[in-house]
Design a protein around this motif. Structure first.
Motif, PDB file in Angstrom:
ATOM      1  N   LEU A  17      -0.709  10.340  -0.317  1.00  0.00           N
ATOM      2  CA  LEU A  17      -0.490  10.135  -1.750  1.00  0.00           C
ATOM      3  C   LEU A  17       0.993  10.211  -2.097  1.00  0.00           C
ATOM      4  O   LEU A  17       1.490   9.417  -2.910  1.00  0.00           O
ATOM      5  CB  LEU A  17      -1.273  11.173  -2.548  1.00  0.00           C
ATOM      6  CG  LEU A  17      -2.797  11.004  -2.560  1.00  0.00           C
ATOM      7  CD1 LEU A  17      -3.464  12.189  -3.236  1.00  0.00           C
ATOM      8  CD2 LEU A  17      -3.183   9.701  -3.254  1.00  0.00           C
ATOM      9  N   MET A  18       1.714  11.139  -1.482  1.00  0.00           N
ATOM     10  CA  MET A  18       3.148  11.250  -1.730  1.00  0.00           C
ATOM     11  C   MET A  18       3.887  10.026  -1.201  1.00  0.00           C
ATOM     12  O   MET A  18       4.839   9.537  -1.818  1.00  0.00           O
ATOM     13  CB  MET A  18       3.682  12.537  -1.097  1.00  0.00           C
ATOM     14  CG  MET A  18       3.131  13.806  -1.737  1.00  0.00           C
ATOM     15  SD  MET A  18       3.406  15.291  -0.753  1.00  0.00           S
ATOM     16  CE  MET A  18       5.150  15.555  -1.026  1.00  0.00           C
ATOM     17  N   SER A  21       3.162   6.918  -3.419  1.00  0.00           N
ATOM     18  CA  SER A  21       3.565   7.050  -4.830  1.00  0.00           C
ATOM     19  C   SER A  21       4.808   6.237  -5.149  1.00  0.00           C
ATOM     20  O   SER A  21       5.074   5.948  -6.321  1.00  0.00           O
ATOM     21  CB  SER A  21       3.821   8.525  -5.164  1.00  0.00           C
ATOM     22  OG  SER A  21       4.965   9.007  -4.469  1.00  0.00           O
ATOM     23  N   SER A  24       4.798   3.223  -7.570  1.00  0.00           N
ATOM     24  CA  SER A  24       4.714   3.379  -9.022  1.00  0.00           C
ATOM     25  C   SER A  24       6.044   3.104  -9.699  1.00  0.00           C
ATOM     26  O   SER A  24       6.079   2.745 -10.879  1.00  0.00           O
ATOM     27  CB  SER A  24       4.227   4.787  -9.371  1.00  0.00           C
ATOM     28  OG  SER A  24       5.222   5.754  -9.048  1.00  0.00           O
ATOM     29  N   SER A  29       8.511   9.805  -8.196  1.00  0.00           N
ATOM     30  CA  SER A  29       7.897   9.285  -6.972  1.00  0.00           C
ATOM     31  C   SER A  29       8.896   9.241  -5.823  1.00  0.00           C
ATOM     32  O   SER A  29       8.501   9.347  -4.654  1.00  0.00           O
ATOM     33  CB  SER A  29       7.326   7.894  -7.224  1.00  0.00           C
ATOM     34  OG  SER A  29       8.358   6.951  -7.467  1.00  0.00           O
ATOM     35  N   LEU A  32       8.763  12.656  -4.295  1.00  0.00           N
ATOM     36  CA  LEU A  32       7.506  12.804  -3.563  1.00  0.00           C
ATOM     37  C   LEU A  32       7.534  12.007  -2.260  1.00  0.00           C
ATOM     38  O   LEU A  32       7.032  12.467  -1.224  1.00  0.00           O
ATOM     39  CB  LEU A  32       6.340  12.339  -4.435  1.00  0.00           C
ATOM     40  CG  LEU A  32       6.053  13.179  -5.678  1.00  0.00           C
ATOM     41  CD1 LEU A  32       4.953  12.538  -6.509  1.00  0.00           C
ATOM     42  CD2 LEU A  32       5.673  14.606  -5.299  1.00  0.00           C
ATOM     43  N   PHE A  33       8.126  10.817  -2.303  1.00  0.00           N
ATOM     44  CA  PHE A  33       8.221   9.980  -1.104  1.00  0.00           C
ATOM     45  C   PHE A  33       9.025  10.678  -0.013  1.00  0.00           C
ATOM     46  O   PHE A  33       8.627  10.685   1.164  1.00  0.00           O
ATOM     47  CB  PHE A  33       8.852   8.649  -1.473  1.00  0.00           C
ATOM     48  CG  PHE A  33       9.101   7.735  -0.304  1.00  0.00           C
ATOM     49  CD1 PHE A  33       8.068   7.013   0.264  1.00  0.00           C
ATOM     50  CD2 PHE A  33      10.374   7.612   0.242  1.00  0.00           C
ATOM     51  CE1 PHE A  33       8.289   6.184   1.347  1.00  0.00           C
ATOM     52  CE2 PHE A  33      10.609   6.785   1.327  1.00  0.00           C
ATOM     53  CZ  PHE A  33       9.572   6.064   1.882  1.00  0.00           C
ATOM     54  N   ALA A  36       7.096  13.497   1.683  1.00  0.00           N
ATOM     55  CA  ALA A  36       5.792  13.139   2.244  1.00  0.00           C
ATOM     56  C   ALA A  36       5.511  13.785   3.607  1.00  0.00           C
ATOM     57  O   ALA A  36       4.356  14.125   3.891  1.00  0.00           O
ATOM     58  CB  ALA A  36       5.676  11.614   2.349  1.00  0.00           C
TER      59      ALA A  36
END
Length: 316
Positions: A17-18, A21, A24, A29, A32-33, A36
Motif C-alpha cells: 500500500l505504501m 500510494s 495518488s 504519498s 510513504l513510497f 515502503a
C-alpha cells in the motif's frame, strides 16, 4: 507459526500500500513510497527472513492482480528483495575465533559490508528505473530531458531553459542513486530501532563508530569514477555507482566524526551543528564524505585511539 504468518501478511500489505500510494500524486504519498521497505525490514529483523519473504511474495501477487504486473516486478526488485536480503545479512553470525577452552562468542556480519550491499541495491534500483526510459545512453538522456521539460510546465517553451535542463539531466542519475542509498539506509536503521525497542532484534546493537568499508571498495569507487567520463550508458552506470559509494563513505565519515569528537566538551554542539548544516545546505555533506575517505586512507580513528592509549571499541 500462525503469528509469524499474520505478521508477514500485515507487513506485505503495508509495504504494498505504501509503495502503490505514489500513484495518488499526494505529497504524503512520496514519504510513504520511500518508507515502503520498512514493514518488510521490521518483519525480517524481528520475525525472521521467511516472514519477510512470505510478505513480499503476497504483496507482489496482490499488486500484480490489483494494479499491474510491472508494478509487481518493480516492488520485488526495489522493495522485497533488498528488505529480505539485508535482513538476512544483518542476522548472519558465526562463531568468533577464540582461544581453545574459552567460551565461544558470535561474530556478526559487519555493518560496513551491509552498507556496501545497500550501495549495490541503490545503484541497481536506480539503473533499473533508468532502463524504463531506454536501453542506451542517448535514449535515456532524451527521456530524462523530455520528462524534465514536461515537469517545467507550459511556462517553459521548447528550447528555453536549455542550460538548466541539461544540468538537471546530468545530475539526475547520481541524485537518484543518492536518494535511494539514503532511503535504504534510513529504513534499515529505523527497522533495527523498532525491533530493538520491542526486544525482537535478533542481534546485539552494533557500535556504529566502528563502521569500516572493505579496502577494495576504494578501488571500486575509483573505477566507477573513471567510467563516469567514458560517456553513454557506461557513464550513467559509473555516476550512479559513484554516488551510492560516496554516500557509503559519508556514513563512515559520520562514524569518524563521532569518534574524533567523543572527548570534546562541546561534542553535542559540534555534532548537532554539523548535521544541521548538512540538512539545511546539503553541500557540507561533502566534508563528511572527505572525512570518510581520509579515514580509509589514513586510519584516523585507529590513530585517535592509539594517541589516547585507548583500545578501539569492539566491532559487531
Amino acid at each position: 507459526m500462525m503469528i509469524n504468518i499474520l505478521i508477514a501478511l500485515a507487513a506485505g500489505c503495508a509495504s504494498a500500500l505504501m509503495f502503490v500510494s505514489i500513484v495518488s500524486g499526494a505529497l504524503i504519498s512520496l514519504l510513504l513510497f520511500y518508507l515502503a521497505p520498512l514493514p518488510l525490514m521490521v518483519a525480517a529483523l524481528g520475525w525472521g527472513v521467511l516472514a519477510a519473504a512470505i510478505g513480499g511474495v503476497m504483496a507482489a501477487l496482490g499488486l500484480a492482480a490489483l494494479v499491474s504486473f510491472p508494478y509487481a516486478i518493480a516492488f520485488v526488485v526495489t522493495i522485497a528483495v533488498p528488505a529480505c536480503w539485508l535482513g538476512h545479512l544483518a542476522l548472519l553470525a558465526r562463531p568468533a575465533d577464540v582461544p581453545q577452552g574459552e567460551p565461544a562468542d558470535l561474530e556478526w556480519y559487519p555493518v560496513g559490508r551491509l552498507i556496501v550491499w545497500m550501495a549495490g541495491f541503490a545503484a541497481t534500483s536506480t539503473m533499473a528505473a533508468l532502463f524504463t526510459l531506454g536501453t542506451d545512453g542517448a535514449t535515456i538522456t532524451d527521456g530524462l530531458r523530455s520528462g524534465l521539460q514536461r515537469a517545467l510546465g507550459p511556462r517553459s517553451a521548447p528550447g528555453s531553459d536549455a542550460a538548466l535542463i541539461d544540468a538537471l539531466v546530468a545530475i539526475a542519475p547520481p541524485a537518484a542513486a543518492t536518494v535511494a542509498m539514503l532511503t535504504v539506509t534510513l529504513n534499515l536503521w529505523l527497522a533495527a530501532r523498532i525491533t530493538s525497542a520491542s526486544n525482537r532484534l535478533g542481534r546485539p546493537w552494533p557500535d556504529l563508530r566502528t563502521i569500516e568499508l572493505p579496502p577494495m571498495i576504494l578501488a571500486v569507487l575509483s573505477l566507477a569514477l573513471a567510467l563516469s567520463f567514458v560517456g553513454g550508458l557506461t557513464s550513467l552506470l559509473g555516476k550512479t555507482a559513484s554516488a551510492a559509494l560516496f554516500v557509503a563513505y559519508g556514513l563512515t565519515g559520520a562514524a569518524t566524526l563521532h569518534t574524533l569528537t567523543q572527548a570534546s566538551r562541546n561534542r553535542l554542539f559540534l555534532l548537532s551543528s554539523a548535521y544541521a548544516l548538512m540538512l539545511i545546505f546539503l553541500w557540507p555533506a561533502v566534508g563528511l564524505i572527505a572525512l570518510g575517505l581520509a579515514d580509509a586512507f589514513l586510519n584516523l580513528r585507529q590513530r585517535y585511539f592509539q594517541r589516547r592509549s585507548m583500545p578501539p571499541p569492539p566491532s559487531h
